[in-house]
Design a protein around this motif. Structure first.
Motif, short mmCIF file in Angstrom:
data_model
loop_
_atom_site.label_atom_id
_atom_site.label_comp_id
_atom_site.label_asym_id
_atom_site.label_seq_id
_atom_site.Cartn_x
_atom_site.Cartn_y
_atom_site.Cartn_z
N UNK A 140 -7.30 63.49 19.29
CA UNK A 140 -8.52 63.43 19.21
C UNK A 140 -9.40 63.58 17.90
N UNK A 141 -8.83 64.66 17.29
CA UNK A 141 -9.40 64.56 15.76
C UNK A 141 -8.97 63.54 14.94
N UNK A 142 -7.74 62.93 15.17
CA UNK A 142 -7.35 61.99 14.27
C UNK A 142 -7.93 60.63 14.56
N UNK A 143 -8.13 60.42 15.79
CA UNK A 143 -8.79 59.13 16.32
C UNK A 143 -10.13 59.21 16.31
N UNK A 144 -11.06 60.29 15.92
CA UNK A 144 -12.25 60.22 15.67
C UNK A 144 -13.12 60.23 16.78
N UNK A 145 -12.67 60.88 17.92
CA UNK A 145 -13.28 60.70 19.28
C UNK A 145 -13.22 62.08 20.06
N UNK A 146 -14.07 62.06 21.25
CA UNK A 146 -13.86 63.44 21.94
C UNK A 146 -13.33 63.32 23.17
N UNK A 147 -12.62 62.18 23.48
CA UNK A 147 -11.77 61.72 24.60
C UNK A 147 -11.01 60.51 24.22
N UNK A 148 -9.79 60.51 25.05
CA UNK A 148 -9.02 59.16 25.16
C UNK A 148 -9.26 58.67 26.56
N UNK A 167 -4.31 58.57 13.05
CA UNK A 167 -5.58 58.45 11.99
C UNK A 167 -5.87 57.14 11.64
N UNK A 168 -4.90 56.24 11.24
CA UNK A 168 -5.27 54.87 10.77
C UNK A 168 -5.92 54.10 11.99
N UNK A 193 -9.50 44.38 16.59
CA UNK A 193 -10.67 44.74 17.12
C UNK A 193 -11.56 43.47 16.65
N UNK A 194 -11.36 42.69 15.49
CA UNK A 194 -12.26 41.49 14.96
C UNK A 194 -11.90 40.41 15.98
N UNK A 195 -10.56 40.35 16.33
CA UNK A 195 -10.09 39.19 17.02
C UNK A 195 -10.58 39.39 18.52
N UNK A 227 -11.12 51.81 14.14
CA UNK A 227 -12.05 51.77 14.96
C UNK A 227 -13.23 52.43 14.67
N UNK A 228 -13.45 53.18 13.80
CA UNK A 228 -14.72 54.02 13.27
C UNK A 228 -15.34 52.89 12.49
N UNK A 229 -14.74 52.22 11.64
CA UNK A 229 -15.14 51.50 10.75
C UNK A 229 -15.40 49.89 11.17
N UNK A 230 -14.99 49.61 12.57
CA UNK A 230 -15.06 48.51 12.93
C UNK A 230 -16.49 47.85 13.34
N UNK A 231 -17.04 48.72 13.47
CA UNK A 231 -18.58 48.38 14.12
C UNK A 231 -18.55 48.40 15.63
N UNK A 232 -17.57 48.26 16.24
CA UNK A 232 -17.36 48.17 17.79
C UNK A 232 -17.60 49.82 18.27
#
Length: 265
Positions: free
Chosen positions: A99-107, A61-62, A44-46, A67-72
């Motif tokens: 979705x729970x593991x990815x911390x999002x409401x959709x893919x 989960x990782x 993500x940084x790249x 993604x959640x910590x990236x600021x993107x």
């Protein structure tokens, strides 16, 4: 952007339900635990804005944490996961776990990871259509399907897979397979692009030396110029950056033809 930032291509392809999928993505197969967090964060940084994971990878989960910590912003990232066919009958529960593991409401894309065999593919696909209609997945597709299976699920549901993710590299290039997908308006997405000896092919090496690029960059660029989605993976931050740095050059028609010919050699 600084002089050392990779020139990340912004090419996308339009999918069946209107989403735009970046042709360059970051793959996470076989990357686990803290390595998965670090590698996804580095991607993500790249500048990668397309992440590919799966239930069976054991790293959703990782990936979600990175993604959640990236600021993107979540809306700026195209996120794919996959459901194994042994979850038949529990497809939507599996997706909700993802979705729970990815911390999002959709893919952005949800794939059947491989064929279930028999009539189960159609049953699985009906559940995928339901997930799309419920807004849990913007686009739906398959992985490791041949064209007969693409036709089977399309005919049964009148909904075609947006994407088919298959093993693909210069050594596996087949013009007929690519044409069959295009005829069906199914996007071909390749995995394992840098495996199987492709990096050591003399033709690739000669082109890479001439254009001042790495063999991996040449292979990734070849995918992009064919309009094939490519998802290179690495845990090495420098290699992650290098693999993304493919927006600043093009291969000639002669280069493309020479690389295509590796699939017939």
């Amino acid at each position: 952007m600084t002089a050392t930032d990779p020139q990340v291509p912004d090419a996308t392809v339009s999918l069946a339900n209107g989403a735009r999928m970046p042709l360059l993505g970051f793959g996470t197969w076989q990357i686990k635990g803290d390595d998965a967090v670090r590698a996804t964060s580095a991607a993500l940084e790249a500048g990668y804005r397309h992440l590919d994971t799966a239930t069976v990878y054991g790293n959703e989960g990782e990936v979600g944490r990175a993604l959640s910590e990236s600021g993107v912003a979540r809306d700026d990232v195209f996120l794919t996961t996959k459901c194994p066919p042994d979850r038949a009958g529990r497809e939507l529960a599996t997706l909700r776990e993802s979705l729970d593991l990815l911390q999002t409401d959709h893919v952005d894309l949800w794939l059947i990871h491989w064929s279930a065999g028999g009539s189960e593919n159609v049953d699985l696909w009906r559940a995928f259509v339901e997930a799309r209609e419920a807004g849990l997945a913007r686009e739906i597709g398959v992985s490791n399907f041949d064209t007969s299976l693409l036709d089977e699920v399309t005919k049964a549901t009148e909904v075609r897979p947006a994407v088919n993710q298959i093993e693909w590299s210069p050594l596996l290039f087949d013009a007929e397979t690519l044409a069959e997908h295009r005829a069906r308006d199914v996007v071909l997405e390749g995995y394992s692009a840098l495996r199987g000896g492709t990096l050591d092919a003399p033709t690739i090496g000669e082109i890479a030396e001439r254009v001042g690029r790495t063999p991996a960059q040449v292979i990734i660029r070849w995918h992009l110029q064919h309009g094939v989605v490519v998802i290179p993976k690495s845990v090495n931050p420098e290699r992650i950056r290098s693999n993304a740095d493919v927006g600043g050059f093009t291969l000639t028609d002669e280069d493309m033809a020479a690389i295509d010919a590796l699939g017939r050699s």
